[in-house]
Scaffold this active site. Sequence first.
Site, PDB file in Angstrom:
ATOM      1  N   ASN A 221      32.851   3.916  33.336  1.00  0.00           N
ATOM      2  CA  ASN A 221      33.180   4.662  31.899  1.00  0.00           C
ATOM      3  C   ASN A 221      32.145   5.633  31.733  1.00  0.00           C
ATOM      4  O   ASN A 221      31.217   5.727  32.835  1.00  0.00           O
ATOM      5  CB  ASN A 221      33.438   3.593  30.868  1.00  0.00           C
ATOM      6  CG  ASN A 221      32.122   2.809  30.667  1.00  0.00           C
ATOM      7  OD1 ASN A 221      31.134   3.360  30.262  1.00  0.00           O
ATOM      8  ND2 ASN A 221      32.361   1.516  30.934  1.00  0.00           N
TER       9      ASN A 221
ATOM     10  N   ASP B 166      36.612  -3.911  30.110  1.00  0.00           N
ATOM     11  CA  ASP B 166      37.557  -5.253  29.842  1.00  0.00           C
ATOM     12  C   ASP B 166      38.350  -5.815  30.828  1.00  0.00           C
ATOM     13  O   ASP B 166      38.581  -6.634  30.689  1.00  0.00           O
ATOM     14  CB  ASP B 166      38.503  -4.852  28.513  1.00  0.00           C
ATOM     15  CG  ASP B 166      37.552  -4.340  27.345  1.00  0.00           C
ATOM     16  OD1 ASP B 166      36.642  -5.173  27.060  1.00  0.00           O
ATOM     17  OD2 ASP B 166      37.940  -3.285  26.588  1.00  0.00           O
TER      18      ASP B 166
ATOM     19  N   PRO C 285      35.523 -11.565  31.168  1.00  0.00           N
ATOM     20  CA  PRO C 285      34.902 -12.107  30.148  1.00  0.00           C
ATOM     21  C   PRO C 285      34.382 -11.494  28.996  1.00  0.00           C
ATOM     22  O   PRO C 285      33.654 -10.419  29.242  1.00  0.00           O
ATOM     23  CB  PRO C 285      33.874 -13.277  30.714  1.00  0.00           C
ATOM     24  CG  PRO C 285      33.555 -12.720  31.940  1.00  0.00           C
ATOM     25  CD  PRO C 285      34.485 -11.745  32.453  1.00  0.00           C
ATOM     26  N   ASP C 286      34.287 -11.733  27.766  1.00  0.00           N
ATOM     27  CA  ASP C 286      33.703 -10.885  26.561  1.00  0.00           C
ATOM     28  C   ASP C 286      32.325 -11.799  26.624  1.00  0.00           C
ATOM     29  O   ASP C 286      32.161 -12.649  25.881  1.00  0.00           O
ATOM     30  CB  ASP C 286      34.534 -11.161  25.379  1.00  0.00           C
ATOM     31  CG  ASP C 286      34.028 -10.137  24.430  1.00  0.00           C
ATOM     32  OD1 ASP C 286      32.773 -10.045  24.062  1.00  0.00           O
ATOM     33  OD2 ASP C 286      35.010  -9.404  23.629  1.00  0.00           O
ATOM     34  N   ILE C 287      31.461 -10.977  26.957  1.00  0.00           N
ATOM     35  CA  ILE C 287      29.809 -11.276  26.938  1.00  0.00           C
ATOM     36  C   ILE C 287      29.530 -11.709  25.652  1.00  0.00           C
ATOM     37  O   ILE C 287      28.689 -12.568  25.154  1.00  0.00           O
ATOM     38  CB  ILE C 287      28.969 -10.354  27.790  1.00  0.00           C
ATOM     39  CG1 ILE C 287      29.576  -9.968  29.178  1.00  0.00           C
ATOM     40  CG2 ILE C 287      27.712 -10.895  27.833  1.00  0.00           C
ATOM     41  CD1 ILE C 287      28.988  -8.822  29.817  1.00  0.00           C
TER      42      ILE C 287
HETATM   43  O1  PMT Z   1      25.402   4.890  26.777  1.00  0.00           O
HETATM   44  P1  PMT Z   1      25.764   6.185  25.897  1.00  0.00           P
HETATM   45  O2  PMT Z   1      25.977   7.190  26.710  1.00  0.00           O
HETATM   46  O3  PMT Z   1      24.451   6.510  25.083  1.00  0.00           O
HETATM   47  O4  PMT Z   1      26.720   5.734  24.702  1.00  0.00           O
HETATM   48  C1  PMT Z   1      26.553   4.989  23.868  1.00  0.00           C
HETATM   49  C2  PMT Z   1      28.065   4.100  23.773  1.00  0.00           C
HETATM   50  C3  PMT Z   1      28.994   4.849  22.963  1.00  0.00           C
HETATM   51  C4  PMT Z   1      28.181   3.377  24.944  1.00  0.00           C
HETATM   52  C5  PMT Z   1      27.468   2.831  22.782  1.00  0.00           C
HETATM   53  O5  PMT Z   1      26.939   3.412  21.464  1.00  0.00           O
HETATM   54  C6  PMT Z   1      28.629   1.841  22.112  1.00  0.00           C
HETATM   55  O6  PMT Z   1      29.507   2.217  21.461  1.00  0.00           O
HETATM   56  N1  PMT Z   1      28.363   0.845  23.039  1.00  0.00           N
HETATM   57  C7  PMT Z   1      29.510  -0.230  23.249  1.00  0.00           C
HETATM   58  C8  PMT Z   1      30.769   0.550  24.024  1.00  0.00           C
HETATM   59  C9  PMT Z   1      32.173  -0.690  24.097  1.00  0.00           C
HETATM   60  O7  PMT Z   1      32.443  -1.077  24.975  1.00  0.00           O
HETATM   61  O8  PMT Z   1      32.549  -1.069  22.808  1.00  0.00           O
HETATM   62  P2  PMT Z   1      33.701  -1.718  22.514  1.00  0.00           P
HETATM   63  O9  PMT Z   1      34.253  -1.646  21.114  1.00  0.00           O
HETATM   64  O10 PMT Z   1      34.693  -1.655  23.870  1.00  0.00           O
HETATM   65  O11 PMT Z   1      33.182  -3.346  22.759  1.00  0.00           O
HETATM   66  C10 PMT Z   1      32.723  -4.325  21.701  1.00  0.00           C
HETATM   67  C11 PMT Z   1      31.566  -4.900  21.993  1.00  0.00           C
HETATM   68  O12 PMT Z   1      31.538  -5.818  22.786  1.00  0.00           O
HETATM   69  C12 PMT Z   1      30.507  -3.967  22.435  1.00  0.00           C
HETATM   70  O13 PMT Z   1      29.107  -4.285  21.701  1.00  0.00           O
HETATM   71  C13 PMT Z   1      30.196  -4.531  23.927  1.00  0.00           C
HETATM   72  O14 PMT Z   1      29.098  -4.327  24.556  1.00  0.00           O
HETATM   73  C14 PMT Z   1      30.813  -5.848  23.824  1.00  0.00           C
HETATM   74  N2  PMT Z   1      31.618  -6.305  24.943  1.00  0.00           N
HETATM   75  C15 PMT Z   1      32.999  -5.727  25.142  1.00  0.00           C
HETATM   76  C16 PMT Z   1      33.578  -6.139  26.302  1.00  0.00           C
HETATM   77  C17 PMT Z   1      33.255  -7.224  27.260  1.00  0.00           C
HETATM   78  N3  PMT Z   1      33.809  -7.880  28.072  1.00  0.00           N
HETATM   79  N4  PMT Z   1      31.790  -7.862  26.974  1.00  0.00           N
HETATM   80  C18 PMT Z   1      31.243  -7.325  25.957  1.00  0.00           C
HETATM   81  O15 PMT Z   1      30.115  -7.786  25.588  1.00  0.00           O
END
Ligand code: PMT
Length: 403
Positions: free
Chosen positions: A209, A278, A304-306
Amino acid sequence: MARRNSSRVVLGVGGGISAYKSVDLTRRLKERGCEVRVVMTQAATAFVGPLTFQAVSGHPVRTTLLDPAAEAGMGHIELARWADRLLIAPATADLMARLAAGIADDLLTTLALATEAPLSLAPAMNQAMWRHPATQRNLDILRSRGAQILGPAEGGQACGDVGPGRMLEPLEIADIIRPPTGAPLAGARVLLTAGPTREPLDPVRFLGNRSSGKMGFALAEALTDLGARVVLVSGPTALPAPRVAEQVCVETALEMHAAVLSRAADCDLFVATAAVADYRPAEPLGQKIKKDAGELTLRLVRNPDILAEVAARRPPPFTVGFAAETDRVEEYARDKLVRKGLDLIAANHVGGARGGFERDENALTLIWKDGSRELPMRGKTQLARELALLIVERYLERHATPT
Ligand code: PMT
């Protein structure tokens, strides 16, 4: 690198009778460890002489934009970059109207447009001017852009009226603006994920990504600057190593999961900035995939969702998630806050013309159980400092509240 706990304050003085109080405000801010540079509007100079502020602040006072001598010293753009905070006190109705409209017709309003530092306003005006719908509308606009509004107080006014519109007392303002003393996160252990993950399809290709790691690295440094011991678990990025206690480099979501879960028992705060895949290919191939077939079907399985796993630990660390969304940003972020059992979520809009992935700037909506705050578009370094301060505020409050 010297620590910068919002201690560089540009104090903008507007043209109102309360300008005399800002002389004392300058002194109070300095007593609390702030470096203060004063900028006065022309109208303010009718109430107090610039020399008075110069004597109290210990620095030349700027009053005009087009002053070749002053610009040869610290130019207005340099001053805008120097500031950790722009505090305008008194903020008159006229100044607030010009700020709300984005007008830059003098040094102070130009600085307000040029700086990425947060804006604090201490309004001061006649009570009828304060109540006027135009002023209230301007106030709403400034608030929605993230300005902090200090006061006004109610009471007797210089014009003889009684009501809201008095500038807060210098001591009250200085106590709100003061930099956090010491290191509020001293002794706290932070585990933070940043950057993207790469999910291999074969030895040469992966699903990935657009995360650059900029937001996460900036936040890791901001939390370090507040005294925390930060362990950063980062996916592949092109960034130089940040100032953290330890950096663990991983590639895949499963590696990130293992690196985090093996350390989760030893952290007080967990911050998930990483963009974790994901899904991963179910069976990555050992050899490079050949383009023999006209079509190729990939089977993906869930990672897994960390974040959810760390938040489900008992006792859980203070948990901060991010939500990257292209639409219905706040709604989806609130859902993640509740579903994953988080203390705080930072929602950002991605895929638009500004902010989000890869860019140097971003905007965040911070949401917790009974509150929210907007951090408008600004550089990721400054944004991370403000988010770090809010994390401290919420973290300390959780520890102060008996469960
Ligand atoms: O790195 P940059 O280029 O500066 O960009 C910053 C960013 C856009 C990446 C950052 O600001 C941001 O939004 N990060 C989270 C991106 C994300 O994966 O969001 P999500 O809505 O898909 O996930 C929700 C949360 O669950 C996040 O905190 C993610 O780290 C966590 N997660 C998601 C999936 C997974 N399998 N494990 C997780 O821990």
